[in-house]
Design a protein around this motif. Structure first.
Motif, PDB file in Angstrom:
ATOM      1  N   ARG A 112      54.400  42.504  48.052  1.00 30.09           N
ATOM      2  CA  ARG A 112      52.370  42.842  47.212  1.00 30.09           C
ATOM      3  C   ARG A 112      52.507  41.505  47.278  1.00 30.09           C
ATOM      4  NH1 ARG A 112      48.396  46.362  49.536  1.00 30.09           N
ATOM      5  NH2 ARG A 112      47.230  46.156  47.051  1.00 30.09           N
ATOM      6  N   LEU A 113      52.641  41.042  45.908  1.00 33.66           N
ATOM      7  CA  LEU A 113      53.046  39.800  44.765  1.00 33.66           C
ATOM      8  C   LEU A 113      52.939  38.902  46.000  1.00 33.66           C
ATOM      9  CD1 LEU A 113      55.613  41.042  41.811  1.00 33.66           C
ATOM     10  CD2 LEU A 113      52.861  41.630  42.437  1.00 33.66           C
ATOM     11  N   ALA A 114      53.810  39.247  45.970  1.00 30.06           N
ATOM     12  CA  ALA A 114      53.661  37.829  47.482  1.00 30.06           C
ATOM     13  C   ALA A 114      52.483  37.676  48.246  1.00 30.06           C
ATOM     14  CB  ALA A 114      54.703  37.503  48.914  1.00 30.06           C
ATOM     15  N   GLN A 115      51.830  38.865  48.803  1.00 32.80           N
ATOM     16  CA  GLN A 115      50.059  38.220  49.019  1.00 32.80           C
ATOM     17  C   GLN A 115      49.359  38.322  48.589  1.00 32.80           C
ATOM     18  OE1 GLN A 115      48.658  42.408  50.620  1.00 32.80           O
ATOM     19  NE2 GLN A 115      48.393  42.122  52.430  1.00 32.80           N
ATOM     20  N   TRP A 116      49.211  38.137  47.143  1.00 33.06           N
ATOM     21  CA  TRP A 116      48.828  38.017  46.698  1.00 33.06           C
ATOM     22  C   TRP A 116      48.327  36.456  45.878  1.00 33.06           C
ATOM     23  CZ3 TRP A 116      47.827  35.574  42.302  1.00 33.06           C
ATOM     24  CH2 TRP A 116      46.832  35.748  41.124  1.00 33.06           C
ATOM     25  N   LEU A 117      49.673  35.886  46.137  1.00 32.37           N
ATOM     26  CA  LEU A 117      49.584  35.160  45.886  1.00 32.37           C
ATOM     27  C   LEU A 117      49.464  34.246  46.955  1.00 32.37           C
ATOM     28  CD1 LEU A 117      53.375  34.683  44.644  1.00 32.37           C
ATOM     29  CD2 LEU A 117      51.494  34.067  43.175  1.00 32.37           C
ATOM     30  N   GLU A 118      49.804  34.650  48.537  1.00 29.12           N
ATOM     31  CA  GLU A 118      49.254  33.590  49.698  1.00 29.12           C
ATOM     32  C   GLU A 118      47.722  33.256  49.625  1.00 29.12           C
ATOM     33  OE1 GLU A 118      51.086  34.698  52.968  1.00 29.12           O
ATOM     34  OE2 GLU A 118      53.452  34.181  51.472  1.00 29.12           O
ATOM     35  N   GLN A 119      47.172  34.647  49.303  1.00 25.87           N
ATOM     36  CA  GLN A 119      45.491  34.454  49.386  1.00 25.87           C
ATOM     37  C   GLN A 119      44.829  33.848  48.279  1.00 25.87           C
ATOM     38  OE1 GLN A 119      44.947  38.964  48.322  1.00 25.87           O
ATOM     39  NE2 GLN A 119      44.827  39.689  50.371  1.00 25.87           N
ATOM     40  N   HIS A 120      45.479  33.717  47.402  1.00 27.28           N
ATOM     41  CA  HIS A 120      45.526  32.693  46.131  1.00 27.28           C
ATOM     42  C   HIS A 120      45.475  31.146  46.371  1.00 27.28           C
ATOM     43  CE1 HIS A 120      44.250  36.392  44.468  1.00 27.28           C
ATOM     44  NE2 HIS A 120      43.311  35.650  43.680  1.00 27.28           N
ATOM     45  N   GLN A 121      45.920  30.541  48.346  1.00 32.68           N
ATOM     46  CA  GLN A 121      47.007  29.673  47.196  1.00 32.68           C
ATOM     47  C   GLN A 121      48.152  29.277  47.176  1.00 32.68           C
ATOM     48  OE1 GLN A 121      44.488  28.911  50.789  1.00 32.68           O
ATOM     49  NE2 GLN A 121      43.679  30.321  50.028  1.00 32.68           N
ATOM     50  N   SER A 156      44.859  29.699  36.661  1.00 32.11           N
ATOM     51  CA  SER A 156      45.846  29.880  35.816  1.00 32.11           C
ATOM     52  C   SER A 156      47.062  30.568  35.534  1.00 32.11           C
ATOM     53  CB  SER A 156      44.974  29.700  34.386  1.00 32.11           C
ATOM     54  OG  SER A 156      44.499  31.168  34.506  1.00 32.11           O
ATOM     55  N   GLN A 157      47.636  30.923  34.433  1.00 35.96           N
ATOM     56  CA  GLN A 157      49.030  31.755  34.806  1.00 35.96           C
ATOM     57  C   GLN A 157      48.107  32.839  33.792  1.00 35.96           C
ATOM     58  OE1 GLN A 157      52.406  30.151  32.755  1.00 35.96           O
ATOM     59  NE2 GLN A 157      53.249  32.551  31.777  1.00 35.96           N
ATOM     60  N   THR A 158      47.042  33.213  33.146  1.00 36.88           N
ATOM     61  CA  THR A 158      46.538  34.351  32.784  1.00 36.88           C
ATOM     62  C   THR A 158      46.306  35.042  33.741  1.00 36.88           C
ATOM     63  OG1 THR A 158      45.975  33.515  30.536  1.00 36.88           O
ATOM     64  CG2 THR A 158      44.899  35.475  31.734  1.00 36.88           C
ATOM     65  N   GLN A 159      45.323  34.129  34.895  1.00 36.87           N
ATOM     66  CA  GLN A 159      44.836  34.338  36.237  1.00 36.87           C
ATOM     67  C   GLN A 159      46.395  35.141  36.832  1.00 36.87           C
ATOM     68  OE1 GLN A 159      42.691  31.051  37.439  1.00 36.87           O
ATOM     69  NE2 GLN A 159      40.809  32.411  38.379  1.00 36.87           N
ATOM     70  N   VAL A 160      47.324  34.832  37.084  1.00 38.34           N
ATOM     71  CA  VAL A 160      47.778  35.218  38.299  1.00 38.34           C
ATOM     72  C   VAL A 160      48.294  36.590  37.493  1.00 38.34           C
ATOM     73  CG1 VAL A 160      50.525  34.622  39.031  1.00 38.34           C
ATOM     74  CG2 VAL A 160      48.822  32.961  38.506  1.00 38.34           C
ATOM     75  N   GLU A 161      49.060  36.833  35.890  1.00 43.37           N
ATOM     76  CA  GLU A 161      49.483  37.455  35.449  1.00 43.37           C
ATOM     77  C   GLU A 161      48.523  39.195  35.678  1.00 43.37           C
ATOM     78  OE1 GLU A 161      49.572  35.915  31.338  1.00 43.37           O
ATOM     79  OE2 GLU A 161      51.852  35.367  31.664  1.00 43.37           O
ATOM     80  N   ASN A 162      47.360  38.203  35.219  1.00 45.94           N
ATOM     81  CA  ASN A 162      46.745  39.702  35.645  1.00 45.94           C
ATOM     82  C   ASN A 162      47.282  40.214  37.178  1.00 45.94           C
ATOM     83  OD1 ASN A 162      46.129  39.404  32.553  1.00 45.94           O
ATOM     84  ND2 ASN A 162      43.967  38.645  33.240  1.00 45.94           N
ATOM     85  N   GLY A 163      46.704  39.600  37.634  1.00 43.83           N
ATOM     86  CA  GLY A 163      46.513  39.793  38.998  1.00 43.83           C
ATOM     87  C   GLY A 163      47.877  40.653  40.181  1.00 43.83           C
ATOM     88  N   LEU A 164      48.862  39.824  39.385  1.00 43.05           N
ATOM     89  CA  LEU A 164      49.873  40.367  39.781  1.00 43.05           C
ATOM     90  C   LEU A 164      50.544  41.872  39.271  1.00 43.05           C
ATOM     91  CD1 LEU A 164      52.969  37.518  40.393  1.00 43.05           C
ATOM     92  CD2 LEU A 164      50.905  38.393  41.749  1.00 43.05           C
ATOM     93  N   GLN A 165      50.019  41.797  37.802  1.00 40.79           N
ATOM     94  CA  GLN A 165      50.360  43.282  36.975  1.00 40.79           C
ATOM     95  C   GLN A 165      49.342  44.652  37.928  1.00 40.79           C
ATOM     96  OE1 GLN A 165      52.160  43.983  34.742  1.00 40.79           O
ATOM     97  NE2 GLN A 165      51.646  45.997  34.832  1.00 40.79           N
TER      98      GLN A 165
END
Length: 339
Positions: free
Chosen positions: A193-202, A58-67
């Motif tokens: 770091r943001l790119a790495q998080w995104l890739e870790q979440h497929q 979800s967008q909330t998950q992405v926002e929280n993870g990247l933050q």
């Protein structure tokens, strides 16, 4: 990171995205799912665009993870936050070994390696010289510093006066007022770091940008490579020089065509040569660097603006680095490429 810090003054916003607005294909049922986020960080702005995120993310998950990633970067590397790890190191008067975190140690080691490779043209201790010339947070200079001032500040700078230790992680400075500023590399690190998080979440298709430093993966909403416009390096204008495709790469740029002052009809740009203490005087106006990661592209773009066109091209070609340089010539702007 302070927007008035070294890299902030290097005009990282040379680039702007052509692809921030999603286009809808002809068939309505084929329209891609587009997730967009944006906000403020490191004294500048950031934006993230995801095409067809994986189910359940979800967008909330992405926002929280990247933050959380952005908060970590600021907590370690910011010179804007007085309680960041880097700020505490800079304020510490000790010349003994000072314990630091692994992330801070590794980023400084990366920067120092580039300093050695460039014979000091890239230097994360150059901040006091930037301030002396009026390109820091202080009031803009109204006169050229005299040689005695430059010599005195030069004595406080120099990457050779900063030392690292792996086990346990620690830093050591040769004199108490050595000042380290990671602005020429930290925004690129943040992008990675943001790119790495995104890739870790497929996440397969994304564009990440912090203050003009970029990393792209996969395809845009039109199922093409992400398209990035390189800005024409002219003060007071926002025109496209040319458009490049970006896929599975980082990209960063620096320029000398906005942040400068003139005294007696002589222009002094914000890029200070760490070895002379003076603003560079060559004709290079902008440097755009492509690299596997944004962190390295970030640092190299600053380095190339210090070196000037001839030395930058030589450095890039010897190391198989893709860069686009735009120089002012008597006949107008001219582009040079290392490839």
């Amino acid at each position: 990171m302070d927007s008035q810090s070294l890299k902030g003054l290097s005009l990282v916003a040379l680039l702007f995205m052509l692809s921030l607005a999603a286009c809808t294909p002809d068939a309505p049922d084929a329209a891609p799912v587009v997730m967009q986020l944006h906000g403020q960080t490191m004294g500048t702005s950031y934006s993230v665009k995801i095409i067809n995120p994986p189910p359940g993310l979800s967008q909330t998950q992405v926002e929280n993870g990247l933050q959380k990633q952005l908060e970590m970067v600021n907590a370690h590397f910011s010179t804007y936050l007085s309680d960041s790890e880097l700020s505490r190191f800079n304020a510490n008067p000790s010349t003994d070994w000072i314990s630091v975190s692994e992330p801070l140690l590794k980023l400084i080691q990366t920067a120092l390696a580039l300093s050695r490779d460039s014979d000091g043209a890239f230097d994360i201790t150059v901040g006091p010289l930037v301030n002396l010339w009026g390109f820091g947070p202080e009031i803009r200079a109204e006169h050229i510093p005299d040689e005695a001032q430059i010599t005195a500040v030069l004595a406080r700078c120099g990457y050779q006066q900063l030392h690292t230790r792996n086990n346990p992680p620690a830093l050591k400075k040769d004199h108490a007022d050595l000042y380290v500023d990671l602005s020429a590399i930290a925004k690129g690190y943040g992008v990675d770091r943001l790119a790495q998080w995104l890739e870790q979440h497929q996440v397969k298709n994304y564009l990440v940008e912090i203050g003009g430093e970029i990393r792209a993966q996969g395809k845009n909403a039109q199922a093409n490579s992400w398209q990035i416009a390189i800005e024409k390096p002219e003060a007071g204008k926002r025109e496209v020089w040319r458009v490049v495709d970006l896929d599975n790469q980082g990209l960063a740029s620096s320029g000398n065509y906005r942040n400068f002052f003139e005294i007696n009809q002589q222009r002094f740009a914000h890029t200070i040569h760490p070895k002379t203490g003076w603003p560079v005087q060559h004709a290079l106006l902008s440097a755009t660097v492509f690299h596997a990661n944004s962190m390295t592209a970030d640092a190299l773009a600053t380095l190339f603006m210090v070196l000037g066109r001839e030395e930058a091209l030589s450095f890039a070609r010897q190391r198989n680095i893709h860069t686009i340089l735009i120089e002012q010539t008597p006949h107008g702007l001219k582009e040079w490429s290392s490839f």
